[in-house]
Design an enzyme around this catalytic site. Structure first.
Site, PDB file in Angstrom:
ATOM      1  CG  HIS A  89      -2.725  -0.588  -7.387  1.00  0.00           C
ATOM      2  ND1 HIS A  89      -3.046   0.109  -6.246  1.00  0.00           N
ATOM      3  CD2 HIS A  89      -2.805  -1.902  -7.036  1.00  0.00           C
ATOM      4  CE1 HIS A  89      -3.324  -0.742  -5.263  1.00  0.00           C
ATOM      5  NE2 HIS A  89      -3.180  -1.967  -5.732  1.00  0.00           N
ATOM      6  NE  ARG A 128      -4.309  -1.301   0.101  1.00  0.00           N
ATOM      7  CZ  ARG A 128      -4.501  -2.342  -0.703  1.00  0.00           C
ATOM      8  NH1 ARG A 128      -3.542  -2.699  -1.540  1.00  0.00           N
ATOM      9  NH2 ARG A 128      -5.641  -3.017  -0.675  1.00  0.00           N
ATOM     10  CD  GLU A 175      -2.863   3.444  -6.138  1.00  0.00           C
ATOM     11  OE1 GLU A 175      -3.728   2.662  -6.559  1.00  0.00           O
ATOM     12  OE2 GLU A 175      -1.872   3.092  -5.467  1.00  0.00           O
TER      13      GLU A 175
END
Length: 321
Positions: free
Chosen positions: A286, A239, A268
């Protein structure tokens, strides 16, 4: 009465079919994450919510859904976007999708390791820019992985899968985490349990596989980066907020570490601008679980969790508060 199942973003047809067999599917057609206001409006009256990692699902969202809400199925392993205790207070089950994305994410993590250490991004950009070049013995030299040390922060399923790949490249494995792995896991991987500080000091590649919690937010900060070896590389596929991106940019500018490979980002989809300009940073949007097989399996597992709960069964992969 037919249950309404709110799906906040596109999912594969295989998963939609599972949901359509047990209720009325309400699928968002937006080609972007819903805003908080849009999300609360969208889930009104839903018995189930199938959400993505960018959906912040908390008590307010559950309140907006109303008393019919029974389950929230997160199409991700991590669930830091969900207020699990708030939903539990309302009797709402929360599920995630562990296991099915282990190999895909481990493959991507090791791809980043190779891309950073062998300077693949730099070479590809050089060719695409049509810059004249010729072979010589000092051209775009990277670092080999044989006899180097891989430091894994969080030796869970994905961390173990990365370690297995590293063994094929002749790497040594050290790891840190909240708890020690089983003796059999350590023996199979030849992995040594060390403190986080010792891992940073000894690893040539540091790969992050810990969940995002209050304790791991900014785990990699300025002090951690200063502790790493000057020739080391940092890899993050867990993360984004586990890494303090501004501190990482500072460390790279100062030459404190050799490079970084990031698949996830602190804010993000935004990325620290200074990272975008660095040749020794490899960035992917991602893509850890981004194979047809894996994303389909994730969505189907989420749908099966919904189906199980709404038909009176037990969830397959429940997240407990």
């Amino acid at each position: 009465m037919t249950s309404t199942i709110a799906v906040t973003r596109w999912i594969p047809d295989e998963a939609l079919k599972v949901l359509a067999d047990i209720g009325e599917v309400k699928l968002s057609r937006a080609e972007r994450p819903l805003t908080p206001d849009e999300l609360r409006e969208f889930v009104q009256g839903a018995a189930a919510i199938v959400g993505m990692l960018h959906d912040r699902i908390d008590g307010e969202v559950a309140e907006a859904a109303g008393p019919a809400l029974k389950v929230v199925a997160n199409v991700a392993v991590g669930y830091d976007n969900i207020d699990v205790p708030a939903l539990a207070e309302r009797g709402v089950t929360v599920t995630n999708t562990p296991g099915v994305l282990t190999d895909a994410t481990a493959d991507l993590a090791f791809g980043l390791i190779l891309a950073v250490t062998r300077r693949l991004g730099e070479g590809e950009r050089l060719l695409r820019s049509r810059t004249p070049w010729s072979f010589h013995l000092g051209f775009l030299l990277g670092s080999g992985l044989q006899d180097k040390t891989l430091g894994i922060v969080g030796l869970g399923q994905i961390g173990q899968a990365v370690a297995r790949r590293a063994l094929g490249f002749g790497m040594r494995i050290v790891y840190s985490g909240r708890s020690r792995a089983a003796e059999e896991v350590e023996r199979t991987l030849g992995a040594k349990y060390v403190s986080f500080d010792e891992l940073l000091k000894s690893a040539d590649v540091v790969s992050l596989h810990c969940p995002l919690t209050p304790e791991t937010r900014h785990l990699i900060d300025a002090d951690a980066l200063k502790t790493m070896k000057p020739g080391a590389c940092l890899i993050n596929t867990t993360r984004g907020p586990v890494v303090h991106e501004a501190a990482l940019a500072d460390a790279l500018e100062a030459g404190e570490i050799a490079g970084a490979g990031l698949d996830v980002f602190e804010a993000e989809p935004e990325v620290e601008p200074r990272l975008l300009d660095r040749e020794n940073v490899v960035l992917t949007p991602h893509l850890g679980s981004a194979t047809v097989e894996t994303r389909t399996a994730m969505a189907v597992l989420a749908a099966e969790n919904v189906a199980s709960v709404l038909t009176g069964g037990n969830p397959l992969t429940e997240v407990r508060p």
